[in-house]
Design a protein around this motif. Structure first.
Motif, mmCIF file in Angstrom:
data_model
loop_
_atom_site.group_PDB
_atom_site.id
_atom_site.type_symbol
_atom_site.label_atom_id
_atom_site.label_comp_id
_atom_site.label_asym_id
_atom_site.label_seq_id
_atom_site.Cartn_x
_atom_site.Cartn_y
_atom_site.Cartn_z
ATOM 1 N N THR A 1 16.097 -38.111 -20.195
ATOM 2 C CA THR A 1 16.440 -39.517 -19.961
ATOM 3 C C THR A 1 17.466 -39.668 -18.845
ATOM 4 O OG1 THR A 1 18.161 -39.513 -21.672
ATOM 5 C CG2 THR A 1 15.935 -40.185 -22.344
ATOM 6 N N GLN A 2 18.039 -38.560 -18.427
ATOM 7 C CA GLN A 2 19.006 -38.498 -17.328
ATOM 8 C C GLN A 2 20.236 -39.369 -17.566
ATOM 9 O OE1 GLN A 2 16.446 -39.253 -13.915
ATOM 10 N NE2 GLN A 2 15.929 -37.092 -13.823
ATOM 11 N N CYS A 3 20.741 -39.307 -18.796
ATOM 12 C CA CYS A 3 21.957 -40.044 -19.141
ATOM 13 C C CYS A 3 23.165 -39.124 -18.979
ATOM 14 C CB CYS A 3 21.878 -40.551 -20.586
ATOM 15 S SG CYS A 3 23.427 -41.291 -21.157
ATOM 16 N N PRO A 4 23.987 -39.340 -17.965
ATOM 17 C CA PRO A 4 25.114 -38.434 -17.742
ATOM 18 C C PRO A 4 26.126 -38.433 -18.885
ATOM 19 C CG PRO A 4 25.288 -40.349 -16.316
ATOM 20 C CD PRO A 4 23.954 -40.431 -16.994
ATOM 21 N N TYR A 5 26.305 -39.567 -19.530
ATOM 22 C CA TYR A 5 27.234 -39.630 -20.654
ATOM 23 C C TYR A 5 26.705 -38.789 -21.811
ATOM 24 C CZ TYR A 5 28.807 -43.718 -18.019
ATOM 25 O OH TYR A 5 29.250 -44.561 -17.037
ATOM 26 N N CYS A 6 25.402 -38.891 -22.069
ATOM 27 C CA CYS A 6 24.781 -38.134 -23.157
ATOM 28 C C CYS A 6 24.767 -36.639 -22.840
ATOM 29 C CB CYS A 6 23.356 -38.620 -23.401
ATOM 30 S SG CYS A 6 23.260 -40.359 -23.874
ATOM 31 N N ILE A 7 24.473 -36.291 -21.602
ATOM 32 C CA ILE A 7 24.472 -34.877 -21.211
ATOM 33 C C ILE A 7 25.842 -34.271 -21.487
ATOM 34 C CG2 ILE A 7 24.387 -33.286 -19.248
ATOM 35 C CD1 ILE A 7 22.196 -35.177 -18.054
ATOM 36 N N THR A 8 26.879 -34.922 -21.019
ATOM 37 C CA THR A 8 28.237 -34.413 -21.199
ATOM 38 C C THR A 8 28.619 -34.356 -22.671
ATOM 39 O OG1 THR A 8 28.887 -35.264 -19.035
ATOM 40 C CG2 THR A 8 30.663 -34.799 -20.602
ATOM 41 N N GLY A 9 28.435 -35.464 -23.371
ATOM 42 C CA GLY A 9 28.862 -35.547 -24.760
ATOM 43 C C GLY A 9 28.114 -34.596 -25.676
ATOM 44 N N HIS A 10 26.788 -34.579 -25.568
ATOM 45 C CA HIS A 10 26.006 -33.742 -26.480
ATOM 46 C C HIS A 10 26.099 -32.267 -26.122
ATOM 47 C CE1 HIS A 10 24.501 -36.840 -29.071
ATOM 48 N NE2 HIS A 10 24.270 -37.591 -27.993
ATOM 49 N N THR A 11 26.309 -31.939 -24.850
ATOM 50 C CA THR A 11 26.541 -30.536 -24.491
ATOM 51 C C THR A 11 27.826 -30.040 -25.155
ATOM 52 O OG1 THR A 11 25.356 -30.747 -22.400
ATOM 53 C CG2 THR A 11 26.925 -28.928 -22.582
ATOM 54 N N LYS A 12 28.885 -30.845 -25.074
ATOM 55 C CA LYS A 12 30.147 -30.463 -25.718
ATOM 56 C C LYS A 12 29.994 -30.376 -27.230
ATOM 57 C CE LYS A 12 33.165 -32.302 -22.132
ATOM 58 N NZ LYS A 12 34.178 -33.329 -21.787
ATOM 59 N N LEU A 13 29.282 -31.339 -27.827
ATOM 60 C CA LEU A 13 29.077 -31.319 -29.277
ATOM 61 C C LEU A 13 28.233 -30.119 -29.705
ATOM 62 C CD1 LEU A 13 28.563 -35.127 -29.911
ATOM 63 C CD2 LEU A 13 30.395 -33.711 -30.870
ATOM 64 N N ALA A 14 27.184 -29.818 -28.952
ATOM 65 C CA ALA A 14 26.348 -28.660 -29.273
ATOM 66 C C ALA A 14 27.183 -27.381 -29.236
ATOM 67 C CB ALA A 14 25.163 -28.560 -28.305
ATOM 68 N N HIS A 15 28.010 -27.257 -28.223
ATOM 69 C CA HIS A 15 28.871 -26.075 -28.093
ATOM 70 C C HIS A 15 29.846 -25.997 -29.262
ATOM 71 C CE1 HIS A 15 31.907 -23.417 -26.162
ATOM 72 N NE2 HIS A 15 30.794 -22.784 -25.855
ATOM 73 N N ARG A 16 30.432 -27.138 -29.625
ATOM 74 C CA ARG A 16 31.356 -27.172 -30.771
ATOM 75 C C ARG A 16 30.667 -26.799 -32.070
ATOM 76 N NH1 ARG A 16 33.747 -32.759 -30.245
ATOM 77 N NH2 ARG A 16 34.137 -32.584 -28.044
ATOM 78 N N LYS A 17 29.383 -27.093 -32.170
ATOM 79 C CA LYS A 17 28.626 -26.771 -33.383
ATOM 80 C C LYS A 17 28.063 -25.357 -33.346
ATOM 81 C CE LYS A 17 29.469 -30.297 -35.699
ATOM 82 N NZ LYS A 17 30.171 -30.155 -36.977
ATOM 83 N N GLY A 18 28.446 -24.594 -32.337
ATOM 84 C CA GLY A 18 28.083 -23.177 -32.297
ATOM 85 C C GLY A 18 26.990 -22.795 -31.323
ATOM 86 N N ALA A 19 26.480 -23.750 -30.560
ATOM 87 C CA ALA A 19 25.446 -23.417 -29.579
ATOM 88 C C ALA A 19 26.063 -22.626 -28.436
ATOM 89 C CB ALA A 19 24.762 -24.675 -29.056
#
Length: 117
Positions: free
Chosen positions: A57-75
């Motif tokens: 979807t090319q949402c820069p806010y979502c890319i940034t936020g969910h990448t950080k959340l995924a990493h925090r959840k162990g990805a």
């Protein structure tokens, strides 16, 4: 995210969004929390899916936020990058698969399309 094409997300903007449509805002927040809660899929997997979709979807806010959340959840970074590659392949695959429409429009299809009923 640096100021440029997309302004930085700020608490004031979030508050304004809520002020303008509080019931809808709260419903969306509740929906979002429910979607990302551990269920049949663990939250880490859901965040990896979100990273992939955010790239499509090319949402820069979502890319940034969910990448950080995924990493925090162990990805791991390798998992995050593979999720992005899956999204890229699916996006490219969609264009490839839809070339069937262009070929039919050009009369190059090998089989006639079924008649609509």
């Amino acid at each position: 995210m640096t100021e440029g094409m997309y302004p930085a997300a700020a608490p004031e903007l979030a508050a304004r969004r809520k002020e303008l449509a509080p019931k809808i805002h709260d419903a969306f927040e509740n929906f979002s929390r429910a979607v990302f809660t551990d269920g049949a899929l663990p939250e880490k997997t859901k965040q990896l899916i979100a990273v992939a979709v955010a790239h499509v979807t090319q949402c820069p806010y979502c890319i940034t936020g969910h990448t950080k959340l995924a990493h925090r959840k162990g990805a791991r970074p390798e998992e995050i990058m593979e999720a992005i590659w899956v999204a890229a392949e699916m996006r490219a695959g969609g264009a490839y698969a839809h070339s069937t429409l262009a070929l039919h429009a050009l009369g190059d299809g090998t089989a006639e399309r079924p008649a609509h009923r």
